[in-house]
Design a protein around this motif. Structure first.
Motif, PDB file in Angstrom:
ATOM      1  N   ARG A 234       0.949  -1.147  -0.038  1.00 22.54           N
ATOM      2  CA  ARG A 234      -0.071   0.172   0.031  1.00 22.54           C
ATOM      3  C   ARG A 234       0.694   1.357   0.105  1.00 22.54           C
ATOM      4  N   ILE A 235       1.861   1.125   0.718  1.00 22.85           N
ATOM      5  CA  ILE A 235       2.778   2.395   0.646  1.00 22.85           C
ATOM      6  C   ILE A 235       3.334   2.717  -0.672  1.00 22.85           C
ATOM      7  N   ALA A 236       3.741   1.563  -1.612  1.00 24.60           N
ATOM      8  CA  ALA A 236       4.148   1.719  -2.930  1.00 24.60           C
ATOM      9  C   ALA A 236       2.823   2.059  -3.923  1.00 24.60           C
ATOM     10  N   GLU A 237       1.803   1.488  -3.680  1.00 19.44           N
ATOM     11  CA  GLU A 237       0.370   1.957  -4.161  1.00 19.44           C
ATOM     12  C   GLU A 237      -0.002   3.439  -3.879  1.00 19.44           C
ATOM     13  N   ASN A 238       0.318   4.011  -2.954  1.00 24.14           N
ATOM     14  CA  ASN A 238      -0.135   5.290  -2.477  1.00 24.14           C
ATOM     15  C   ASN A 238       0.560   6.413  -3.186  1.00 24.14           C
ATOM     16  N   ILE A 239       1.823   6.213  -3.468  1.00 20.36           N
ATOM     17  CA  ILE A 239       2.497   7.210  -4.394  1.00 20.36           C
ATOM     18  C   ILE A 239       2.490   6.955  -5.839  1.00 20.36           C
ATOM     19  N   ASP A 240       1.942   6.037  -6.382  1.00 22.35           N
ATOM     20  CA  ASP A 240       1.733   5.426  -7.685  1.00 22.35           C
ATOM     21  C   ASP A 240       0.578   6.385  -8.242  1.00 22.35           C
ATOM     22  N   VAL A 241       0.428   7.629  -8.222  1.00 20.31           N
ATOM     23  CA  VAL A 241      -0.569   8.401  -8.544  1.00 20.31           C
ATOM     24  C   VAL A 241      -0.459   9.371  -9.610  1.00 20.31           C
ATOM     25  N   PHE A 242       0.679   9.470 -10.235  1.00 21.09           N
ATOM     26  CA  PHE A 242       0.942  10.562 -11.095  1.00 21.09           C
ATOM     27  C   PHE A 242       0.861  10.100 -12.765  1.00 21.09           C
ATOM     28  N   ASP A 243       0.165   9.091 -12.792  1.00 19.85           N
ATOM     29  CA  ASP A 243       0.076   8.365 -14.179  1.00 19.85           C
ATOM     30  C   ASP A 243      -1.454   8.773 -14.602  1.00 19.85           C
ATOM     31  N   PHE A 244      -2.264   9.442 -13.905  1.00 20.60           N
ATOM     32  CA  PHE A 244      -3.755   9.477 -14.440  1.00 20.60           C
ATOM     33  C   PHE A 244      -4.121  10.711 -13.816  1.00 20.60           C
ATOM     34  N   GLU A 245      -5.449  11.360 -14.502  1.00 21.15           N
ATOM     35  CA  GLU A 245      -5.804  12.658 -14.002  1.00 21.15           C
ATOM     36  C   GLU A 245      -7.249  12.732 -13.889  1.00 21.15           C
ATOM     37  N   LEU A 246      -8.015  12.831 -12.916  1.00 18.95           N
ATOM     38  CA  LEU A 246      -9.466  12.885 -12.543  1.00 18.95           C
ATOM     39  C   LEU A 246      -9.976  13.992 -13.584  1.00 18.95           C
ATOM     40  N   SER A 247     -11.337  13.822 -14.100  1.00 18.37           N
ATOM     41  CA  SER A 247     -11.661  14.806 -14.919  1.00 18.37           C
ATOM     42  C   SER A 247     -12.471  16.105 -14.029  1.00 18.37           C
ATOM     43  N   ALA A 248     -12.582  17.155 -14.248  1.00 17.24           N
ATOM     44  CA  ALA A 248     -13.431  18.059 -13.620  1.00 17.24           C
ATOM     45  C   ALA A 248     -14.763  17.461 -12.928  1.00 17.24           C
ATOM     46  N   ASP A 249     -15.426  16.808 -13.829  1.00 15.78           N
ATOM     47  CA  ASP A 249     -16.641  16.017 -13.299  1.00 15.78           C
ATOM     48  C   ASP A 249     -16.373  14.994 -11.940  1.00 15.78           C
ATOM     49  N   ASP A 250     -15.312  14.362 -12.319  1.00 12.60           N
ATOM     50  CA  ASP A 250     -14.895  13.337 -11.436  1.00 12.60           C
ATOM     51  C   ASP A 250     -14.427  14.182  -9.797  1.00 12.60           C
ATOM     52  N   VAL A 251     -13.813  15.241 -10.130  1.00  7.00           N
ATOM     53  CA  VAL A 251     -13.535  16.104  -8.788  1.00  7.00           C
ATOM     54  C   VAL A 251     -14.828  16.520  -7.995  1.00  7.00           C
ATOM     55  N   ALA A 252     -15.629  16.982  -9.109  1.00  3.83           N
ATOM     56  CA  ALA A 252     -16.839  17.745  -8.437  1.00  3.83           C
ATOM     57  C   ALA A 252     -17.779  16.455  -7.730  1.00  3.83           C
ATOM     58  N   ALA A 253     -17.694  15.384  -8.509  1.00  2.00           N
ATOM     59  CA  ALA A 253     -18.544  14.373  -7.859  1.00  2.00           C
ATOM     60  C   ALA A 253     -17.977  14.014  -6.494  1.00  2.00           C
ATOM     61  N   ILE A 254     -16.619  13.791  -6.222  1.00  3.07           N
ATOM     62  CA  ILE A 254     -16.124  13.434  -4.886  1.00  3.07           C
ATOM     63  C   ILE A 254     -16.455  14.957  -4.170  1.00  3.07           C
ATOM     64  N   ASP A 255     -16.132  16.015  -4.577  1.00  2.00           N
ATOM     65  CA  ASP A 255     -16.443  17.100  -3.617  1.00  2.00           C
ATOM     66  C   ASP A 255     -17.624  17.159  -3.086  1.00  2.00           C
ATOM     67  N   ALA A 256     -18.775  16.468  -3.573  1.00  2.00           N
ATOM     68  CA  ALA A 256     -20.245  16.635  -3.370  1.00  2.00           C
ATOM     69  C   ALA A 256     -20.487  15.494  -2.132  1.00  2.00           C
ATOM     70  N   LEU A 257     -19.643  14.867  -1.925  1.00  2.00           N
ATOM     71  CA  LEU A 257     -19.546  13.782  -0.817  1.00  2.00           C
ATOM     72  C   LEU A 257     -19.447  14.113   0.717  1.00  2.00           C
ATOM     73  N   GLY A 258     -18.970  15.714   0.546  1.00  2.00           N
ATOM     74  CA  GLY A 258     -18.405  16.210   1.692  1.00  2.00           C
ATOM     75  C   GLY A 258     -19.779  16.342   2.701  1.00  2.00           C
ATOM     76  N   THR A 259     -19.343  16.306   4.122  1.00  2.00           N
ATOM     77  CA  THR A 259     -20.453  16.494   5.226  1.00  2.00           C
ATOM     78  C   THR A 259     -19.665  17.468   6.123  1.00  2.00           C
ATOM     79  N   ALA A 260     -20.693  17.924   7.070  1.00  2.00           N
ATOM     80  CA  ALA A 260     -20.184  18.768   8.071  1.00  2.00           C
ATOM     81  C   ALA A 260     -19.647  18.051   9.482  1.00  2.00           C
ATOM     82  N   ASN A 261     -19.457  16.845   9.223  1.00  5.61           N
ATOM     83  CA  ASN A 261     -19.331  15.756  10.445  1.00  5.61           C
ATOM     84  C   ASN A 261     -17.773  15.334  10.333  1.00  5.61           C
ATOM     85  N   ARG A 262     -16.887  15.863  11.344  1.00  2.00           N
ATOM     86  CA  ARG A 262     -15.642  15.514  11.540  1.00  2.00           C
ATOM     87  C   ARG A 262     -15.592  14.366  12.323  1.00  2.00           C
TER      88      ARG A 262
END
Length: 284
Positions: free
Chosen positions: A236-264
């Motif tokens: 998982r250490i190796a997996e977590n740094i292997d994130v520079f060969d793809f890019e989320l679309s603006a729609d992907d980012v917005a969809a993940i943004d929409a999951l936010g809540t006020a609960n910490r």
């Protein structure tokens, strides 16, 4: 400061040196620890064991609440350097504000400014500070915190803190960035308890052929955040740094943004104090 690093919160003393060595071999150049994690000594051992040049690794540690105040802060800083086996720190953070003893938090910040001026640390900052805490520190001192490290992940995405930080030139750094080890929606057994289980994120991961954790880390990076996922598993250490060969679309980012809540999931900086976190650091 590297945008992506390794966090070692809850890494045991027995495993931390190996974890750090593994992470450095995998390409990590930022290691984030704290006096209250009780593994600074092992972080230093792991860095030395890796064979990496000291100047090529960025080391962060933190001042615990029981060491707020002028004299205790200096003593705690010296003790952290001694445990790490370093003669200079890259980033030193105030771990929590303490509203009930705010004057001591400010005292500690002024000492951090002195340590910066003396060249004993390359940068200084804070963790878990609300905008009004940051404003007070900025007004009290002469240095704007370089970093504000806060709980931040798709279920709690800090919509007030991030814009304030950006407006004042403060880097937002995300702890618990993938929401691991936290329980959400405890009253709804049918709901995802982790961002990694949410169908929005698993769907994006499937489309890219990536893990959910990789998608979430990529989401942080595309928001311009620094991110410090924790893992003791070499794969998982190796997996977590292997994130520079793809890019989320603006729609992907917005969809993940929409999951936010006020609960910490972690503590609220507005009410946290040393009575709620009964940790004492031995700095002798």
């Amino acid at each position: 400061m590297p945008a992506l690093g390794l966090g070692v919160f809850q890494s045991t003393a027995e495993q931390t040196a190996d974890v750090v060595t593994t992470a450095i071999a995998a390409g990590y150049r930022l290691i984030d620890t704290a006096a209250a994690y009780f593994n600074e000594e092992q972080v230093g051992e792991g860095i030395r064991r890796s064979g990496i040049d000291r100047e090529d690794v960025f080391v962060t540690t933190k001042l615990w609440m029981t060491d707020h105040g002028r004299d205790r802060t200096r003593k705690a800083f010296d003790a952290s350097l001694r445990r790490l086996g370093l003669d200079r720190l890259d980033l030193y953070l105030i771990h929590w504000p303490e509203p009930a003893s705010w004057s001591q938090t400010v005292e500690s910040w002024l000492v951090l400014e002195e340590l910066l001026a003396e060249g004993r640390v390359r940068a200084i900052g804070v963790c878990n500070h609300h905008p009004h805490h940051l404003r007070d520190l900025i007004d009290a001192g002469s240095v704007v915190p370089a970093v504000n490290q806060v709980e931040l992940h798709p279920f709690f995405n800090q919509p007030r803190v991030r814009p304030f930080n950006a407006a004042h030139g403060v880097i937002t750094q995300s702890w618990a960035p993938i929401g691991g080890g936290r329980v959400y929606n405890a009253g709804r057994p049918d709901a995802p308890h982790s961002p990694l289980e949410h169908p929005t994120i698993t769907g994006v991961a499937e489309r890219f052929g990536k893990s959910s954790a990789q998608v979430v880390i990529r989401w942080h990076l595309q928001h311009g955040l620094s991110v410090i996922p924790k893992s003791a598993d070499p794969q998982r250490i190796a997996e977590n740094i292997d994130v520079f060969d793809f890019e989320l679309s603006a729609d992907d980012v917005a969809a993940i943004d929409a999951l936010g809540t006020a609960n910490r999931a972690g503590g609220d900086p507005e009410v946290v104090d040393r009575r709620l976190h009964s940790v004492t650091i031995d700095n002798d």
